[in-house]
Design a protein around this motif. Structure first.
Motif, PDB file in Angstrom:
ATOM      1  N   LEU A   1       1.864  -6.492  35.983  1.00 52.64           N
ATOM      2  CA  LEU A   1       2.611  -6.054  34.806  1.00 52.64           C
ATOM      3  C   LEU A   1       3.171  -4.690  35.150  1.00 52.64           C
ATOM      4  O   LEU A   1       2.423  -3.746  35.429  1.00 52.64           O
ATOM      5  CB  LEU A   1       1.700  -5.966  33.577  1.00 52.64           C
ATOM      6  CG  LEU A   1       2.310  -5.257  32.357  1.00 52.64           C
ATOM      7  CD1 LEU A   1       3.550  -5.996  31.862  1.00 52.64           C
ATOM      8  CD2 LEU A   1       1.284  -5.129  31.234  1.00 52.64           C
ATOM      9  N   VAL A   2       4.501  -4.585  35.153  1.00 47.28           N
ATOM     10  CA  VAL A   2       5.160  -3.344  35.567  1.00 47.28           C
ATOM     11  C   VAL A   2       6.269  -2.996  34.564  1.00 47.28           C
ATOM     12  O   VAL A   2       6.791  -3.875  33.875  1.00 47.28           O
ATOM     13  CB  VAL A   2       5.761  -3.475  36.984  1.00 47.28           C
ATOM     14  CG1 VAL A   2       4.669  -3.508  38.042  1.00 47.28           C
ATOM     15  CG2 VAL A   2       6.637  -4.717  37.090  1.00 47.28           C
TER      16      VAL A   2
ATOM     17  N   PHE B   1      -6.468  -2.327  34.879  1.00 45.41           N
ATOM     18  CA  PHE B   1      -5.556  -1.239  34.545  1.00 45.41           C
ATOM     19  C   PHE B   1      -5.397  -0.336  35.764  1.00 45.41           C
ATOM     20  O   PHE B   1      -6.378   0.112  36.352  1.00 45.41           O
ATOM     21  CB  PHE B   1      -6.112  -0.438  33.363  1.00 45.41           C
ATOM     22  CG  PHE B   1      -5.330   0.798  33.039  1.00 45.41           C
ATOM     23  CD1 PHE B   1      -4.147   0.712  32.320  1.00 45.41           C
ATOM     24  CD2 PHE B   1      -5.769   2.040  33.460  1.00 45.41           C
ATOM     25  CE1 PHE B   1      -3.420   1.855  32.019  1.00 45.41           C
ATOM     26  CE2 PHE B   1      -5.054   3.189  33.168  1.00 45.41           C
ATOM     27  CZ  PHE B   1      -3.859   3.096  32.444  1.00 45.41           C
ATOM     28  N   LEU B   2      -4.151  -0.055  36.142  1.00 50.32           N
ATOM     29  CA  LEU B   2      -3.895   0.763  37.328  1.00 50.32           C
ATOM     30  C   LEU B   2      -3.365   2.154  36.997  1.00 50.32           C
ATOM     31  O   LEU B   2      -3.787   3.140  37.601  1.00 50.32           O
ATOM     32  CB  LEU B   2      -2.893   0.058  38.257  1.00 50.32           C
ATOM     33  CG  LEU B   2      -3.316  -1.291  38.835  1.00 50.32           C
ATOM     34  CD1 LEU B   2      -2.201  -1.857  39.704  1.00 50.32           C
ATOM     35  CD2 LEU B   2      -4.601  -1.155  39.645  1.00 50.32           C
ATOM     36  N   ALA B   3      -2.403   2.233  36.064  1.00 54.99           N
ATOM     37  CA  ALA B   3      -1.775   3.532  35.815  1.00 54.99           C
ATOM     38  C   ALA B   3      -0.969   3.485  34.523  1.00 54.99           C
ATOM     39  O   ALA B   3      -0.622   2.418  34.018  1.00 54.99           O
ATOM     40  CB  ALA B   3      -0.867   3.911  36.986  1.00 54.99           C
ATOM     41  N   CYS B   4      -0.636   4.684  34.005  1.00 54.36           N
ATOM     42  CA  CYS B   4       0.275   4.815  32.868  1.00 54.36           C
ATOM     43  C   CYS B   4       1.129   6.049  33.096  1.00 54.36           C
ATOM     44  O   CYS B   4       0.857   6.853  33.987  1.00 54.36           O
ATOM     45  CB  CYS B   4      -0.487   4.906  31.545  1.00 54.36           C
ATOM     46  SG  CYS B   4      -1.437   6.428  31.348  1.00 54.36           S
ATOM     47  N   ASN B   5       2.170   6.210  32.303  1.00 57.72           N
ATOM     48  CA  ASN B   5       3.090   7.322  32.518  1.00 57.72           C
ATOM     49  C   ASN B   5       2.861   8.494  31.568  1.00 57.72           C
ATOM     50  O   ASN B   5       3.700   9.397  31.480  1.00 57.72           O
ATOM     51  CB  ASN B   5       4.547   6.850  32.406  1.00 57.72           C
ATOM     52  CG  ASN B   5       4.903   6.397  30.999  1.00 57.72           C
ATOM     53  OD1 ASN B   5       4.033   6.142  30.175  1.00 57.72           O
ATOM     54  ND2 ASN B   5       6.194   6.274  30.723  1.00 57.72           N
ATOM     55  N   GLY B   6       1.750   8.500  30.878  1.00 59.82           N
ATOM     56  CA  GLY B   6       1.437   9.610  29.981  1.00 59.82           C
ATOM     57  C   GLY B   6       0.288  10.437  30.519  1.00 59.82           C
ATOM     58  O   GLY B   6      -0.398  10.050  31.475  1.00 59.82           O
TER      59      GLY B   6
ATOM     60  N   VAL C   1       2.778   1.016  31.193  1.00 63.55           N
ATOM     61  CA  VAL C   1       1.520   0.840  31.912  1.00 63.55           C
ATOM     62  C   VAL C   1       1.736  -0.105  33.082  1.00 63.55           C
ATOM     63  O   VAL C   1       2.714  -0.842  33.135  1.00 63.55           O
ATOM     64  CB  VAL C   1       0.399   0.273  31.004  1.00 63.55           C
ATOM     65  CG1 VAL C   1       0.060   1.240  29.886  1.00 63.55           C
ATOM     66  CG2 VAL C   1       0.803  -1.090  30.453  1.00 63.55           C
ATOM     67  N   VAL C   2       0.792  -0.066  34.011  1.00 62.61           N
ATOM     68  CA  VAL C   2       0.803  -0.983  35.151  1.00 62.61           C
ATOM     69  C   VAL C   2      -0.557  -1.656  35.230  1.00 62.61           C
ATOM     70  O   VAL C   2      -1.600  -0.985  35.196  1.00 62.61           O
ATOM     71  CB  VAL C   2       1.108  -0.248  36.473  1.00 62.61           C
ATOM     72  CG1 VAL C   2       1.024  -1.214  37.656  1.00 62.61           C
ATOM     73  CG2 VAL C   2       2.486   0.401  36.425  1.00 62.61           C
ATOM     74  N   PHE C   3      -0.527  -2.983  35.307  1.00 64.47           N
ATOM     75  CA  PHE C   3      -1.744  -3.780  35.445  1.00 64.47           C
ATOM     76  C   PHE C   3      -1.600  -4.703  36.649  1.00 64.47           C
ATOM     77  O   PHE C   3      -0.491  -5.123  36.995  1.00 64.47           O
ATOM     78  CB  PHE C   3      -1.968  -4.669  34.211  1.00 64.47           C
ATOM     79  CG  PHE C   3      -2.708  -4.021  33.082  1.00 64.47           C
ATOM     80  CD1 PHE C   3      -4.071  -4.256  32.903  1.00 64.47           C
ATOM     81  CD2 PHE C   3      -2.062  -3.183  32.189  1.00 64.47           C
ATOM     82  CE1 PHE C   3      -4.759  -3.669  31.839  1.00 64.47           C
ATOM     83  CE2 PHE C   3      -2.729  -2.601  31.131  1.00 64.47           C
ATOM     84  CZ  PHE C   3      -4.091  -2.843  30.955  1.00 64.47           C
TER      85      PHE C   3
END
Length: 266
Positions: free
Chosen positions: A47-48, A239-244, A253-255
């Motif tokens: 999920l990108v 869950f890998l990362a978010c932009n906040g 978010v990136v999953f």
């Protein structure tokens, strides 16, 4: 000798959302995906987001980095993204033979496209694809992280989760197949509107529960189809990362979704 003319979709947002020059784009993409990724098994899906590669490509790169270790294994990529510029009902595949970026052309998987057209919700329609950035922005990452692959770009409009799951069942369950879901958790509305809480949506993805409040979500039906499909397949969301600064202030978010762990008896 008969010359076969390829129908190629040219890049629509090169020079806007990412560098138009092949040299500049390659340098930028190599920089984004360099470094070691989180140690993880071959993902079945990502999920990108679909924001500008130039300004926010580092976020999406956290997912695509995982593919570098498996660049020869993944040979077929299904890209699903919301249609932003066309009032689409159902899903649309394009009639093109390939999609192009400054890094080169990526072939469309024609046999799989033909199979998907047997679905009641899938049609051939180039109009949703002409200016669609949410699919195109995934291509330079795939070209940088994979070796040799074909794609099926699917623009998603108004459609039920049930119908999308029926479409997914037409796609071969093979190790070589990767799903890429492109969506934004708060891409359609201003911060002042009554948007669904980002933390709540992220938790829904982690627990594989349907997202009930999709206000402000860009690709809500797509996300719910992704959640249902991952649960049916036994994929584990990571869950890998978010932009906040924190998940509460994030909009993207990136999953990664990984296959179920094998038991000791297997």
């Amino acid at each position: 000798m008969i010359k076969v003319c390829m129908k190629v979709r040219p890049p629509a947002v090169a020079g806007i959302y990412y560098p138009e020059s092949k040299k500049e784009l390659k340098k930028h993409m190599d920089e984004l995906v360099k470094g070691k990724a989180i140690s993880m098994s071959l993902p079945k899906a990502l999920l990108v987001p679909h924001r500008s590669i130039t300004t926010e490509g580092a976020l999406a790169a956290q997912g695509y980095k995982l593919l570098k270790r498996h660049k020869e294994t993944i040979t077929k990529v299904i890209i699903l993204a919301p249609a932003h510029h066309y009032p689409l009902v159902g899903c649309a595949v394009s009639s093109h033979d390939a999609l192009e970026t400054p890094l080169g052309e990526i072939p469309i998987d024609k046999p799989l496209r033909q199979r998907l057209l047997n679905s009641a919700i899938v049609v051939t329609n180039d109009l949703p694809h002409v200016m669609e950035h949410s699919i195109e922005l995934q291509l330079p990452f795939l070209q940088t992280c994979l070796k040799s692959f074909s794609i099926i770009p699917i623009a998603v409009g108004k459609v039920s989760v049930r119908d999308m799951l029926a479409m997914f069942r037409m796609i071969p369950e093979q190790q070589s197949v990767l799903f890429v879901f492109s969506a934004e958790l708060s891409g359609c509305f201003d911060k002042d509107t009554d948007m669904a809480p980002i933390e709540s949506i992220t938790n829904d993805i982690l627990t594989q529960q349907p997202i009930l409040n999709r206000q402000g979500v860009c690709g809500g039906s797509l996300l719910n189809a992704m959640i249902s499909w991952s649960e049916l397949c036994g994929w584990r969301p990571n869950f890998l990362a978010c932009n906040g600064v924190s998940i509460e202030t994030a909009s993207s978010v990136v999953f990664a979704f990984n296959p179920p762990k094998k038991s000791a008896d297997e």
